[in-house]
Motif scaffolding. Structure first.
Motif, PDB file in Angstrom:
ATOM      1  N   GLN A 127       0.772  -1.243   0.008  1.00 54.46           N
ATOM      2  CA  GLN A 127       0.075   0.075  -0.150  1.00 54.46           C
ATOM      3  C   GLN A 127       0.932   1.269   0.002  1.00 54.46           C
TER       4      GLN A 127
ATOM      5  N   GLU B 273       3.530   0.219   2.443  1.00 50.17           N
ATOM      6  CA  GLU B 273       3.438  -0.636   3.516  1.00 50.17           C
ATOM      7  C   GLU B 273       3.247  -2.042   3.056  1.00 50.17           C
TER       8      GLU B 273
ATOM      9  N   LEU C 278       0.187  -8.670   4.357  1.00 47.40           N
ATOM     10  CA  LEU C 278       0.233 -10.245   3.956  1.00 47.40           C
ATOM     11  C   LEU C 278      -1.122 -10.654   3.547  1.00 47.40           C
ATOM     12  N   ARG C 279      -1.066 -11.449   2.549  1.00 53.81           N
ATOM     13  CA  ARG C 279      -2.361 -12.032   2.040  1.00 53.81           C
ATOM     14  C   ARG C 279      -1.999 -13.567   1.883  1.00 53.81           C
TER      15      ARG C 279
ATOM     16  N   LEU D  67      -4.242 -13.735  11.524  1.00 52.65           N
ATOM     17  CA  LEU D  67      -3.112 -13.464  12.318  1.00 52.65           C
ATOM     18  C   LEU D  67      -3.383 -13.459  13.695  1.00 52.65           C
TER      19      LEU D  67
ATOM     20  N   VAL E 254       7.715 -12.892   5.671  1.00 53.38           N
ATOM     21  CA  VAL E 254       7.316 -11.657   5.422  1.00 53.38           C
ATOM     22  C   VAL E 254       8.794 -10.939   4.999  1.00 53.38           C
TER      23      VAL E 254
ATOM     24  N   ASN F  24       4.710  -5.225   9.043  1.00 48.92           N
ATOM     25  CA  ASN F  24       4.207  -5.402  10.287  1.00 48.92           C
ATOM     26  C   ASN F  24       5.001  -6.719  11.197  1.00 48.92           C
TER      27      ASN F  24
ATOM     28  N   ASP G   5       3.061   1.493  15.452  1.00 55.69           N
ATOM     29  CA  ASP G   5       1.937   1.450  14.687  1.00 55.69           C
ATOM     30  C   ASP G   5       0.750   1.495  15.424  1.00 55.69           C
ATOM     31  N   ASP G   6      -0.427   1.883  14.752  1.00 49.00           N
ATOM     32  CA  ASP G   6      -1.987   2.039  15.346  1.00 49.00           C
ATOM     33  C   ASP G   6      -1.542   3.054  16.791  1.00 49.00           C
TER      34      ASP G   6
ATOM     35  N   ARG H 251      -6.039   4.593  12.074  1.00 52.20           N
ATOM     36  CA  ARG H 251      -7.195   5.270  11.223  1.00 52.20           C
ATOM     37  C   ARG H 251      -8.366   5.237  12.124  1.00 52.20           C
TER      38      ARG H 251
ATOM     39  N   GLY I 298      -5.156   5.265   6.886  1.00 50.92           N
ATOM     40  CA  GLY I 298      -6.826   5.361   6.733  1.00 50.92           C
ATOM     41  C   GLY I 298      -7.057   6.676   6.160  1.00 50.92           C
TER      42      GLY I 298
ATOM     43  N   GLU J 284      -9.170   8.729   3.663  1.00 48.40           N
ATOM     44  CA  GLU J 284      -9.698   8.509   2.500  1.00 48.40           C
ATOM     45  C   GLU J 284     -10.641   9.482   1.856  1.00 48.40           C
TER      46      GLU J 284
ATOM     47  N   GLY K 166      -3.811   5.762   2.508  1.00 51.63           N
ATOM     48  CA  GLY K 166      -5.291   5.162   2.691  1.00 51.63           C
ATOM     49  C   GLY K 166      -5.675   5.068   1.473  1.00 51.63           C
ATOM     50  N   TYR K 167      -6.917   4.731   1.509  1.00 54.81           N
ATOM     51  CA  TYR K 167      -7.632   4.608   0.235  1.00 54.81           C
ATOM     52  C   TYR K 167      -7.702   5.567  -0.686  1.00 54.81           C
TER      53      TYR K 167
ATOM     54  N   PRO L 106      -4.209  -1.452  -1.138  1.00 56.14           N
ATOM     55  CA  PRO L 106      -2.765  -2.317  -1.108  1.00 56.14           C
ATOM     56  C   PRO L 106      -3.058  -2.976  -2.533  1.00 56.14           C
TER      57      PRO L 106
HETATM   58  P1  C2E Z   1      -2.515  -2.265   9.893  1.00 53.31           P
HETATM   59  O1  C2E Z   1      -0.993  -2.443  10.335  1.00 53.31           O
HETATM   60  O2  C2E Z   1      -3.205  -1.179  10.725  1.00 53.31           O
HETATM   61  O3  C2E Z   1      -2.735  -2.181   8.572  1.00 53.31           O
HETATM   62  C1  C2E Z   1      -3.451  -1.460   7.904  1.00 53.31           C
HETATM   63  C2  C2E Z   1      -4.733  -1.910   7.455  1.00 53.31           C
HETATM   64  O4  C2E Z   1      -5.737  -0.890   7.171  1.00 53.31           O
HETATM   65  C3  C2E Z   1      -4.505  -3.022   6.201  1.00 53.31           C
HETATM   66  O5  C2E Z   1      -5.571  -3.899   6.471  1.00 53.31           O
HETATM   67  C4  C2E Z   1      -5.062  -1.906   5.148  1.00 53.31           C
HETATM   68  O6  C2E Z   1      -5.480  -2.635   3.911  1.00 53.31           O
HETATM   69  C5  C2E Z   1      -6.177  -1.168   5.697  1.00 53.31           C
HETATM   70  N1  C2E Z   1      -6.242   0.138   5.241  1.00 53.31           N
HETATM   71  C6  C2E Z   1      -5.575   0.989   4.326  1.00 53.31           C
HETATM   72  N2  C2E Z   1      -5.811   2.040   4.148  1.00 53.31           N
HETATM   73  C7  C2E Z   1      -7.205   2.185   4.483  1.00 53.31           C
HETATM   74  C8  C2E Z   1      -8.379   3.167   4.464  1.00 53.31           C
HETATM   75  O7  C2E Z   1      -7.971   4.213   4.113  1.00 53.31           O
HETATM   76  N3  C2E Z   1      -9.431   2.760   5.049  1.00 53.31           N
HETATM   77  C9  C2E Z   1      -9.729   1.590   5.678  1.00 53.31           C
HETATM   78  N4  C2E Z   1     -10.676   1.586   6.413  1.00 53.31           N
HETATM   79  N5  C2E Z   1      -8.763   0.551   5.814  1.00 53.31           N
HETATM   80  C10 C2E Z   1      -7.388   1.027   5.210  1.00 53.31           C
HETATM   81  P2  C2E Z   1      -4.837  -5.503   6.477  1.00 53.31           P
HETATM   82  O8  C2E Z   1      -4.007  -5.875   5.261  1.00 53.31           O
HETATM   83  O9  C2E Z   1      -6.192  -6.204   6.212  1.00 53.31           O
HETATM   84  O10 C2E Z   1      -4.277  -5.529   7.499  1.00 53.31           O
HETATM   85  C11 C2E Z   1      -4.824  -5.737   8.790  1.00 53.31           C
HETATM   86  C12 C2E Z   1      -3.792  -5.851   9.817  1.00 53.31           C
HETATM   87  O11 C2E Z   1      -2.927  -7.053   9.823  1.00 53.31           O
HETATM   88  C13 C2E Z   1      -2.822  -4.702   9.684  1.00 53.31           C
HETATM   89  O12 C2E Z   1      -3.303  -3.749  10.230  1.00 53.31           O
HETATM   90  C14 C2E Z   1      -1.758  -5.523  10.572  1.00 53.31           C
HETATM   91  O13 C2E Z   1      -1.653  -5.189  11.909  1.00 53.31           O
HETATM   92  C15 C2E Z   1      -1.832  -6.996  10.211  1.00 53.31           C
HETATM   93  N6  C2E Z   1      -0.809  -7.392   9.307  1.00 53.31           N
HETATM   94  C16 C2E Z   1      -0.834  -7.247   7.997  1.00 53.31           C
HETATM   95  N7  C2E Z   1       0.167  -7.726   7.214  1.00 53.31           N
HETATM   96  C17 C2E Z   1       0.759  -8.132   8.385  1.00 53.31           C
HETATM   97  C18 C2E Z   1       2.138  -8.933   8.378  1.00 53.31           C
HETATM   98  O14 C2E Z   1       2.745  -9.173   7.447  1.00 53.31           O
HETATM   99  N8  C2E Z   1       2.652  -9.458   9.748  1.00 53.31           N
HETATM  100  C19 C2E Z   1       2.199  -9.061  10.898  1.00 53.31           C
HETATM  101  N9  C2E Z   1       2.538  -9.493  11.943  1.00 53.31           N
HETATM  102  N10 C2E Z   1       0.973  -8.462  10.796  1.00 53.31           N
HETATM  103  C20 C2E Z   1       0.229  -7.921   9.718  1.00 53.31           C
END
Ligand code: C2E
Ligand code: CA
Length: 596
Positions: free
Chosen positions: A357, A371, A374-375, A390, A406, A429, A491-492, A515, A549, A551, A569-570, A575
């Protein structure tokens, strides 16, 4: 007629007790029962000594000295008479005893001549079996002999009670345990199918908190808390049985008709009040009550406890401390569990992939990096998102393999982009648990060296996690990561509670604003003030601030005005898979930079 009904009801209760005590076909403590049988044989010198339990249609031999038989149909036995008359039955010579002289066991094998049977009585006087002596010759049996036989029968029942306590009671609290809980639910499930029950499990304290308390203050402190909770439940629930079903978990049932939520609300608020323990140190429970309404037929389902433990855990996060079992959440949980089981295969067969992303420089509008997220391309479920597997994986050692995968994939990708003249700064992450791995920094360094990427191109996003706060080794590892030249981002930020003192110790360079607070800055003045202040304060502390985030254009503009450094963000992009990201990075940078 009336007498027959009474006898039937009595027999039903008696057979029910045999079942409840789990006596039939049970081989526990065999040696202890055999020892009593041997003692009887030595005292009375009969050929055969039996300890038997009798249900509705069968006599089963718990101990059988002098015969190989292990059971009899109930209606053919002498012992049936013993339990029906519920007192000692002595037949000194069956051949001359008019009650038994024509009995098949007297006329045929094993040709019984002598029989003395003593009923085995429960506390409330129900006979569940017999201790009996059998011989092929007649024998005199005095009142003294009868008294001795009764003492031995008492000894058998003492053993039954010991076994039952070991099986059905919690060793420390002496409360009915989870085996008793399941047995009672199963009993109820045999009653009217359509009737309903509420089944409730309360988690009094989280496992981690209770472990910590035990380590610091000893087991007595924990038992004080359980005893306190039990006394509150008893005063609220009257005579209902309370079960001790887990280390800090109590369970009970309520009628399906009752207003369970109100009852639990009251109990929950009582349980939350601070109280004094015997050690003098005050305690306060943080209970979660999980409840599920079930038909009697459902009560025998094996996953009741699992679903209720889950509801109880969720309830602890709820301000009321009460949660109903939620089948949707349960299905999600089950799915994430089965995904977790499949993950090793996914790693081995390369089903995981990364998406990127874009991150955008708030001042220039250029792509400043990405960033990696993972998928999982699952063979039957399609693309699976990290939120579905996860959170559970993070609690297991598998998170090490995931993070390794990763890290290695990301470094390889950055190296390829470097070679193609697309130098991208990428964050990824990790889970706080990864920082507990002693070789974490070595593996990070190895991945960087082996792929030849520049360490400053890599940024680690780390969610603040209570479990590692204050851990000196974790802190030292983070310093080593920083010393490698890798960037650390928190993060967060703003989503949980932030322990500022701890954050200030971390060698982090970047704060990523969550976000959930970014989304509120246009509508909630307090959010706007908070974000503007965090950006200003963050800058003073030397952090680079990234907003997640983003948007809408309004949000982007507002953040840019406040001096936020980077945006993600979107609004800019979701991503993207590798080639889509490459196109985006080249086009988006070019479009913006070629504007007049
Ligand atoms: P995160 O680190 O807070 O990642 C951002 C999440 O917000 C991503 O979801 C992304 O797709 C989503 N996002 C990005 N922009 C926007 C936006 O404008 N609006 C909204 N509503 N959402 C947005 P994703 O990819 O489903 O990842 C979710 C969480 O999973 C991540 O939160 C992170 O904590 C974790 N994660 C993802 N990949 C990995 C990884 O490789 N390793 C680890 N340990 N955790 C991961
Ligand atoms: Ca992240």
């Amino acid at each position: 007629m009336h007498e027959q009904l009474v006898a039937e009801a009595y027999e039903k209760r008696r057979a029910g007790l045999v079942q409840e005590l789990g006596l039939m076909d049970d081989d526990s403590s065999q040696e202890a029962y055999d020892r009593i049988a041997r003692l009887a044989k030595r005292i009375f010198g009969t050929k055969i000594v039996l300890i038997t339990f009798i249900d509705t249609d069968r006599q089963w031999f718990k101990s059988h000295l002098g015969t190989d038989m292990t059971e009899n149909p109930r209606d053919q036995t002498f012992c049936t008479h013993t339990i029906e008359q519920n007192k000692t039955l002595v037949v000194e010579d069956a051949a001359t005893d008019p009650r038994f002289s024509a009995h098949p066991l007297v006329l045929g094998e094993p040709r019984i001549r002598f029989y003395a049977g003593e009923p085995l009585l429960t506390h409330d006087g129900h006979p569940v079996g017999t201790l009996c002596l059998v011989d092929h010759r007649p024998k005199r049996f005095s009142q003294d002999d009868q008294d001795t036989l009764r003492d031995l029968a008492d000894l058998v029942m003492t053993q039954v009670r010991v076994d039952r306590d070991l099986t059905y009671r919690d060793a420390a609290t002496k409360m009915p345990n989870r085996i008793q809980f399941f047995a009672d639910l199963k009993d109820t499930s045999r009653l009217h199918d359509a009737e309903t029950q509420w089944v409730v499990v309360i988690e009094l304290i989280g496992l981690q908190e209770s472990n910590e308390a035990v380590r610091a203050l000893g087991l007595g402190y924990l038992y004080d808390q359980i005893a306190h909770a039990v006394s509150i439940l008893r005063s609220g629930l009257g005579s209902r049985t309370i079960y001790h079903v887990g280390p800090t978990h109590l369970a009970f049932c309520l009628d399906g008709e009752s207003d369970a939520l109100s009852i639990l609300d009251v109990l929950s608020s009582e349980l939350r009040k601070p109280f004094a323990t015997s050690s003098g140190i005050p305690a306060k429970l943080a209970p979660g009550c999980g409840a599920r309404k079930m038909t009697n037929a459902e009560l025998s389902s094996p996953d009741i406890l699992r679903t209720l433990l889950q509801a109880a855990r969720e309830a602890r996060d709820d301000h009321r401390g009460v949660a109903l079992y939620d089948p949707v959440a349960d299905a999600a949980q089950k799915r994430s569990y089965s995904l977790a089981l499949e993950l090793p295969r996914a790693l081995a067969e390369n089903e995981l992939f990364l998406v990127y992303q874009p991150r955008v420089d708030a001042r220039t509008g250029l792509c400043s990096g990405a960033e990696a997220l993972l998928r999982w391309k699952h063979p039957t479920l399609g693309v699976v998102f990290p939120g579905q597997f996860l959170p559970l994986i993070t609690k297991t050692p598998l998170i090490r393999d995931v993070t390794d995968w990763v890290l290695r994939s990301l470094c390889k990708q950055i190296a390829e982009w470097n070679a193609a003249n697309l130098a991208v700064h990428c964050s990824f992450n990790i889970s706080a648990r990864n920082l507990e791995e002693v070789d974490f920094v070595d593996r990070l360094a190895a991945a960087i060296t082996e792929t030849g990427v520049t360490s400053a191109q890599i940024e680690i996003e780390l969610v603040e996690d209570v479990s590692v706060i204050g851990d000196e080794k974790v802190l030292a590892r983070l310093h080593a990561v920083r010393d490698l030249g890798v960037v650390i981002a928190i993060d967060d930020f703003g989503s949980g509670y932030s322990n500022l003192a701890y954050l200030l110790q971390l060698p982090a360079k970047v704060l990523k604003l969550d976000r959930s607070i970014i989304a509120g800055i246009l509508t909630k003045p307090t959010y706007a003030t908070a974000v503007a202040s965090i950006i200003a304060m963050g800058h003073q502390l030397g952090y680079r601030i990234v907003a997640e985030g983003v948007e809408t254009d309004e949000i982007k503009d507002r953040l840019a005005d406040w001096g936020c450094d980077e945006l993600q963000g979107y609004l800019f992009s979701k991503p993207l898979e590798v080639t889509a990201f490459e196109d985006w990075a080249r086009r988006f940078s070019a479009e913006i930079s070629s504007r007049p």
